[in-house]
Design an enzyme around this catalytic site. Structure first.
Site, PDB file in Angstrom:
ATOM      1  N   ASP A 122      34.642  29.073 -23.496  1.00 55.75           N
ATOM      2  CA  ASP A 122      35.697  28.539 -24.355  1.00 55.75           C
ATOM      3  C   ASP A 122      35.134  27.575 -25.382  1.00 55.75           C
ATOM      4  O   ASP A 122      34.678  26.482 -25.039  1.00 55.75           O
ATOM      5  CB  ASP A 122      36.727  27.830 -23.467  1.00 55.75           C
ATOM      6  CG  ASP A 122      37.889  27.261 -24.252  1.00 55.75           C
ATOM      7  OD1 ASP A 122      38.066  27.631 -25.419  1.00 55.75           O
ATOM      8  OD2 ASP A 122      38.629  26.440 -23.673  1.00 55.75           O
ATOM      9  N   ASP A 307      38.409  29.382 -31.728  1.00 61.02           N
ATOM     10  CA  ASP A 307      38.619  29.152 -30.298  1.00 61.02           C
ATOM     11  C   ASP A 307      38.555  30.459 -29.518  1.00 61.02           C
ATOM     12  O   ASP A 307      39.510  31.231 -29.499  1.00 61.02           O
ATOM     13  CB  ASP A 307      39.972  28.469 -30.096  1.00 61.02           C
ATOM     14  CG  ASP A 307      40.254  28.128 -28.645  1.00 61.02           C
ATOM     15  OD1 ASP A 307      39.352  28.289 -27.798  1.00 61.02           O
ATOM     16  OD2 ASP A 307      41.383  27.693 -28.355  1.00 61.02           O
TER      17      ASP A 307
END
Length: 419
Positions: A122, A307
């Site tokens: 992430d 992201d």
């Protein structure tokens, strides 16, 4: 999915990534001549039982960033933020975990202290935290647990802890240790690992994932009393190039590569733009978009975050409304919590203006996230509103169309279409 299958899959992927990596493991304790010039590939693997659900994807992302949802959505929002909370504070707090409840589509194999785990990678958070054997059995819920007692290299960091808490009292907390972390066959010794000793129900709902490795900047790491350094920040000085790439093309499992840019993965030149890392994210300005080739200027647009931990595009209302104005039959569905339209509608290409010289194009074929159930003739869009929140999120839909370089050494992002 049975965990025995996951274990065998992780083992096979670990072996494959070890073949791809340099033959000698990278270790921060090795001599300097063995540290420089390395690169390695980390493949993703896909859970076959994953079902795409745009409503869930939006709800998960709002939860991750601690955002309040002003309209009805299917299910309960797992994380709530009081309306009096400062928006920028809420976003910074949300980046603490990056953990999304619900099932995860893509994971990566990571070995900690010799124990194989399936983890989220992430770029929107900066902690490496895992479900651990220190959790009460009632909170395990089928996850593979990291057991520090079974690691010959684990050392607890005295007095260090992490704690993540949201407005609805959802939380995760635990202790911190240092251990050897193997990613793609390359080891970092003494890497900070956060071991959950207590989690709330909503954190256990991502049944597939055993933890998360954040690739944001160390400035938003949540360890106290002293922040710890991320895996990427630790390994970056040892790489041939101080960067990693995300090749996450739609229809492929995809991979991350550290220390090298594989030119066979993209077409044309790479287009770089400087980032603002002051909030700990890979954040850029995106001053406009294109819809079907027509430009919509957005000089007051919220900044955008690249992201990999989010599956959808969340952008300013002006952008979203401008796009769906060009989609026949599109309307905002209060029940679904987003824009829906007839599945046979022609979806225009969507471009995000990165700089004066480059627009990152997402073909219309990627702008549909899912059909609203088996047999439904209506679809849920891959682009939805951030409901006025202070950042725009470029999630997997963006990465499905664009090869992206995360250049930590030069504080920039690079973009090009996939090959």
């Amino acid at each position: 999915m049975p965990r025995i299958f996951v274990a065998s899959l992780l083992l096979s992927l670990w072996c494959a990534s070890s073949v791809w990596a340099a033959p000698t493991s990278l270790s921060l304790s090795s001599s300097e001549k063995h540290l420089k010039g390395r690169s390695f590939i980390l493949p993703r693997f896909e859970y076959p039982n994953y079902v795409r659900d745009g409503s869930v994807a939006v709800r998960q992302t709002f939860g991750k960033f601690g955002w309040h949802i002003p309209h009805a959505m299917p299910g309960e929002l797992p994380f709530e933020v009081d309306n009096e909370t400062d928006a920028s504070d809420a976003v910074r707090v949300a980046a603490a975990s990056g953990f999304l409840p619900g099932e995860t589509q893509f994971l990566v194999p990571v070995t900690i202290g010799g124990q194989a785990l399936a983890m989220n990678l992430d770029t929107g958070s900066s902690d490496l935290w895992v479900f651990s054997s220190l959790l009460p059995s009632s909170q395990v819920n089928g996850h593979t647990l990291f057991d520090p007692a079974k690691s010959p290299t684990f050392e607890e960091v005295d007095g260090a802890s992490f704690s993540i808490r949201y407005g609805d009292q959802s939380s995760a907390s635990g202790v911190v240790g240092k251990d050897t972390v193997d990613v793609g066959g390359v080891e970092v010794q003494g890497q900070a690992v956060e071991l959950a000793t207590r989690v709330s129900g909503s954190f256990t709902e991502d049944f597939n994932s055993d933890g998360l490795m954040g690739l944001g900047f160390s400035e938003i790491n949540q360890v106290k009393p002293q922040r710890e350094t991320t895996f990427f920040d630790n390994v970056m000085p040892t790489l041939a190039e101080p960067l990693f790439t995300a090749a996450l093309k739609r229809g492929e499992s995809g991979s991350y590569e550290f220390g090298n840019v594989d030119e066979s993965k993209f077409t044309g030149p790479l287009n770089f733009v400087k980032i603002d890392a002051s909030q700990g994210w890979w954040q850029i300005d995106t001053p406009g978009v294109t819809v079907g080739g027509q430009t919509i200027s957005t000089p007051n647009a919220s900044p955008s975050i690249a992201d990999t931990g989010t599956s959808i595009l969340l952008m300013d209302n002006e952008v979203v409304e401008g796009y769906y104005a060009q989609v026949e039959g599109a309307r905002f569905d209060q029940t679904q919590g987003g824009f829906v339209y007839p599945c046979d509608s022609e979806m225009p290409d969507f471009g995000i203006i990165i700089s004066e010289s480059y627009t990152a194009n997402i073909p219309g074929s990627l702008m549909t996230f899912n059909r609203l159930g088996r047999g439904s003739d209506r679809c849920f869009g891959s682009l939805q509103s951030n409901e006025g929140h202070p950042v725009q999120i470029l999630g997997d839909t963006f990465f499905n169309a664009q090869f992206v370089v995360f250049d930590g050494g030069n504080q920039q992002l690079g973009f090009a279409p996939h090959a």
